[in-house]
Design a protein around this motif. Structure first.
Motif, PDB file in Angstrom:
ATOM      1  N   ASP A 208       4.906  37.068  62.512  1.00 20.13           N
ATOM      2  CA  ASP A 208       4.554  37.712  60.935  1.00 20.13           C
ATOM      3  C   ASP A 208       4.682  39.299  61.162  1.00 20.13           C
ATOM      4  OD1 ASP A 208       3.717  35.067  60.096  1.00 20.13           O
ATOM      5  OD2 ASP A 208       1.756  35.262  60.794  1.00 20.13           O
ATOM      6  N   PRO A 209       4.921  39.720  60.021  1.00 17.50           N
ATOM      7  CA  PRO A 209       5.007  41.100  59.986  1.00 17.50           C
ATOM      8  C   PRO A 209       3.957  41.809  60.341  1.00 17.50           C
ATOM      9  CG  PRO A 209       6.103  40.088  57.910  1.00 17.50           C
ATOM     10  CD  PRO A 209       5.641  39.117  58.785  1.00 17.50           C
ATOM     11  N   GLN A 210       2.663  41.206  60.033  1.00 12.45           N
ATOM     12  CA  GLN A 210       1.368  41.862  60.413  1.00 12.45           C
ATOM     13  C   GLN A 210       1.302  42.100  62.102  1.00 12.45           C
ATOM     14  OE1 GLN A 210       1.756  39.309  58.354  1.00 12.45           O
ATOM     15  NE2 GLN A 210       0.396  39.288  56.852  1.00 12.45           N
ATOM     16  N   ALA A 211       2.114  41.410  62.962  1.00 13.88           N
ATOM     17  CA  ALA A 211       2.263  41.479  64.280  1.00 13.88           C
ATOM     18  C   ALA A 211       3.013  42.618  64.642  1.00 13.88           C
ATOM     19  CB  ALA A 211       2.319  40.233  64.931  1.00 13.88           C
ATOM     20  N   LEU A 212       3.893  43.154  63.985  1.00 12.30           N
ATOM     21  CA  LEU A 212       5.313  43.911  64.323  1.00 12.30           C
ATOM     22  C   LEU A 212       5.016  45.405  63.584  1.00 12.30           C
ATOM     23  CD1 LEU A 212       7.832  41.359  63.112  1.00 12.30           C
ATOM     24  CD2 LEU A 212       6.948  41.797  65.488  1.00 12.30           C
ATOM     25  N   PRO A 213       5.627  46.444  64.438  1.00 12.43           N
ATOM     26  CA  PRO A 213       5.661  47.502  63.779  1.00 12.43           C
ATOM     27  C   PRO A 213       6.627  47.476  62.651  1.00 12.43           C
ATOM     28  CG  PRO A 213       7.093  47.495  65.999  1.00 12.43           C
ATOM     29  CD  PRO A 213       6.213  46.141  65.949  1.00 12.43           C
ATOM     30  N   PRO A 214       6.493  48.489  61.790  1.00 11.45           N
ATOM     31  CA  PRO A 214       7.421  48.705  60.672  1.00 11.45           C
ATOM     32  C   PRO A 214       8.837  48.661  60.974  1.00 11.45           C
ATOM     33  CG  PRO A 214       5.657  50.248  60.591  1.00 11.45           C
ATOM     34  CD  PRO A 214       5.680  49.776  61.931  1.00 11.45           C
ATOM     35  N   GLY A 215       9.694  47.767  60.202  1.00 11.26           N
ATOM     36  CA  GLY A 215      10.879  47.463  60.446  1.00 11.26           C
ATOM     37  C   GLY A 215      11.447  46.474  61.566  1.00 11.26           C
ATOM     38  N   ALA A 216      10.551  46.073  62.205  1.00  7.05           N
ATOM     39  CA  ALA A 216      10.825  45.115  63.347  1.00  7.05           C
ATOM     40  C   ALA A 216      11.215  43.885  62.919  1.00  7.05           C
ATOM     41  CB  ALA A 216       9.841  45.048  64.329  1.00  7.05           C
ATOM     42  N   ALA A 217      12.202  43.078  63.448  1.00  7.10           N
ATOM     43  CA  ALA A 217      12.687  41.746  62.922  1.00  7.10           C
ATOM     44  C   ALA A 217      11.690  40.851  63.084  1.00  7.10           C
ATOM     45  CB  ALA A 217      14.175  41.476  63.714  1.00  7.10           C
ATOM     46  N   ALA A 235      -0.624  45.634  75.509  1.00  4.01           N
ATOM     47  CA  ALA A 235      -1.514  46.495  74.866  1.00  4.01           C
ATOM     48  C   ALA A 235      -2.938  45.715  74.391  1.00  4.01           C
ATOM     49  CB  ALA A 235      -1.080  47.221  73.398  1.00  4.01           C
ATOM     50  N   THR A 236      -2.603  44.491  74.285  1.00  4.49           N
ATOM     51  CA  THR A 236      -3.735  43.559  73.802  1.00  4.49           C
ATOM     52  C   THR A 236      -3.982  42.517  74.937  1.00  4.49           C
ATOM     53  OG1 THR A 236      -2.220  41.887  72.743  1.00  4.49           O
ATOM     54  CG2 THR A 236      -3.129  43.666  71.332  1.00  4.49           C
ATOM     55  N   ALA A 237      -3.507  42.637  76.288  1.00  8.57           N
ATOM     56  CA  ALA A 237      -3.466  41.673  77.180  1.00  8.57           C
ATOM     57  C   ALA A 237      -5.267  41.355  77.623  1.00  8.57           C
ATOM     58  CB  ALA A 237      -2.666  42.156  78.411  1.00  8.57           C
ATOM     59  N   GLY A 238      -5.798  42.375  77.346  1.00  7.82           N
ATOM     60  CA  GLY A 238      -7.535  42.106  77.746  1.00  7.82           C
ATOM     61  C   GLY A 238      -8.160  41.482  76.877  1.00  7.82           C
ATOM     62  N   ARG A 239      -7.403  41.089  75.437  1.00  7.87           N
ATOM     63  CA  ARG A 239      -8.416  40.364  74.605  1.00  7.87           C
ATOM     64  C   ARG A 239      -7.595  38.782  74.428  1.00  7.87           C
ATOM     65  NH1 ARG A 239      -7.192  45.011  72.053  1.00  7.87           N
ATOM     66  NH2 ARG A 239      -6.053  43.912  70.130  1.00  7.87           N
ATOM     67  N   ALA A 240      -6.716  38.629  75.412  1.00 10.39           N
ATOM     68  CA  ALA A 240      -5.586  37.517  75.130  1.00 10.39           C
ATOM     69  C   ALA A 240      -5.993  36.524  76.185  1.00 10.39           C
ATOM     70  CB  ALA A 240      -4.263  37.764  75.464  1.00 10.39           C
ATOM     71  N   ALA A 252      -4.431  33.116  72.328  1.00  8.25           N
ATOM     72  CA  ALA A 252      -5.481  33.802  71.156  1.00  8.25           C
ATOM     73  C   ALA A 252      -5.714  35.042  71.774  1.00  8.25           C
ATOM     74  CB  ALA A 252      -6.536  32.686  71.258  1.00  8.25           C
ATOM     75  N   VAL A 253      -5.510  35.874  70.820  1.00  2.72           N
ATOM     76  CA  VAL A 253      -5.897  37.224  70.730  1.00  2.72           C
ATOM     77  C   VAL A 253      -7.082  37.542  69.800  1.00  2.72           C
ATOM     78  CG1 VAL A 253      -5.145  39.642  70.843  1.00  2.72           C
ATOM     79  CG2 VAL A 253      -3.651  37.905  71.615  1.00  2.72           C
ATOM     80  N   ARG A 254      -8.367  37.930  70.544  1.00  6.99           N
ATOM     81  CA  ARG A 254      -9.286  38.155  69.726  1.00  6.99           C
ATOM     82  C   ARG A 254      -9.994  39.405  69.988  1.00  6.99           C
ATOM     83  NH1 ARG A 254     -11.515  33.165  68.169  1.00  6.99           N
ATOM     84  NH2 ARG A 254     -10.716  31.248  69.183  1.00  6.99           N
ATOM     85  N   SER A 255     -10.697  39.867  68.645  1.00  2.00           N
ATOM     86  CA  SER A 255     -11.240  41.173  68.903  1.00  2.00           C
ATOM     87  C   SER A 255     -12.853  40.803  68.404  1.00  2.00           C
ATOM     88  CB  SER A 255     -10.942  41.871  67.504  1.00  2.00           C
ATOM     89  OG  SER A 255     -11.638  43.297  67.675  1.00  2.00           O
ATOM     90  N   GLY A 256     -13.551  40.830  69.411  1.00  2.00           N
ATOM     91  CA  GLY A 256     -14.877  40.247  69.286  1.00  2.00           C
ATOM     92  C   GLY A 256     -14.639  38.790  69.096  1.00  2.00           C
TER      93      GLY A 256
END
Length: 291
Positions: A208-217, A235-240, A252-256
């Motif tokens: 999904d675009p929400q998971a990507l930097p702008p312009g990424a495929a 960058a998110t490995a600690g929450r994965a 699953a990647v969680r924030s809290g």
């Protein structure tokens, strides 16, 4: 009080802000209907041009209006560029309960080759909007200019055509979890050799675009391209954490307590052949996750 020019500038600014907020979701919808980054970008850009020209007083619900415009543009694109089978007589496909719908929703992205060949444009729209994004059939009926009952039948027929087992016959769930766990460890540690051993050479990644930097495929293919993409996971490995997502091996990647993103994998012969990064809030809300 605003002068005419100031009021026009304020309205343009408001529209731009709304568009930027809705754009990732619209790109996710268009990509899953069309299966092409470039075509999805074109549809969303055309929707923006139409929104910029529209009278705001005539738009009650901007997100719904934009979704309708983008989806109809996708329909027009499909009808112009591809040959499709004729519609079948209306009938319900077996197994349209909530569990079957959720399972198929997680299959939509890596089933693109099947979908492109076997679904008519209305079937594809009904399936993607309802099963992947949870849009009610009364809204889908408005998009397709039909009745809610007919929209439901279109989605049902589509499921009947593309439904398939979550994993190849004889696949070992324990082995799939092992592969996903090893993938997560290798991504955390930047272990390129480990990733090469785990990925099929023709692996694909969609997101999904929400998971990507702008312009990424939204779609990349080949082990080398996919390995380059795993840097973002570090960058998110600690929450994965490894998880079972709608019956599929995943991460699953969680924030809290909040679910930030989910990776859903397809494994064959001990290697990852596809994974989808889900970050669109509407898609995340539909997932059933077992940690």
């Amino acid at each position: 009080m605003f002068h005419d020019g100031e009021e026009a500038a304020r309205m343009d600014g408001d529209r731009q802000a709304v568009y930027e907020r809705e754009r990732p979701r619209l790109l996710a919808v268009a990509f899953r209907i069309l299966g092409s980054d470039a075509d999805a970008q074109d549809a969303v850009q055309e929707a923006w041009l139409r929104y910029a020209r529209a009278d705001p007083a005539e738009i009650r619900n901007v997100p719904a209006w934009l979704t309708t415009v983008v989806t109809r543009l996708c329909l027009d694109s499909l009808r112009r560029t591809r040959e499709y089978p004729r519609e079948e007589p209306a009938r319900a496909a077996a197994g349209d309960g909530p569990e079957e719908v959720a399972l198929l929703a997680s299959e939509l992205t890596d089933a693109f080759a099947v979908v492109l060949d076997e679904l008519t444009p209305p079937q594809r729209v009904a399936l993607v909007l309802h099963d992947a994004f949870g849009i009610p059939f009364d809204e889908i009926a408005h998009v397709l200019d039909t009745t809610p009952g007919s929209a439901k039948k279109l989605a049902s027929r589509a499921r009947g055509r593309v439904r398939r087992p979550a994993e190849p016959p004889g696949a070992d769930p324990g082995e799939a979890r092992r592969v996903v766990g090893a993938f997560l460890r290798a991504a955390r540690e930047g272990d390129l050799d480990g990733l090469v051993r785990l990925l099929d050479p023709a692996v694909t990644r969609t997101a999904d675009p929400q998971a990507l930097p702008p312009g990424a495929a939204q779609r990349v293919g080949g082990a080398r391209a996919v390995i380059a993409e795993t840097r973002a996971l570090r960058a998110t490995a600690g929450r994965a954490r490894p998880a079972t997502i709608d019956g599929r091996p995943g991460i699953a990647v969680r924030s809290g307590r909040d679910l930030e993103a989910a990776l859903v994998f397809r494994i064959a012969a001990g290697r990852i052949v596809h994974y989808d990064v889900i970050a669109d809030p509407r898609r995340l809300a539909l997932l059933r996750i077992e940690d």
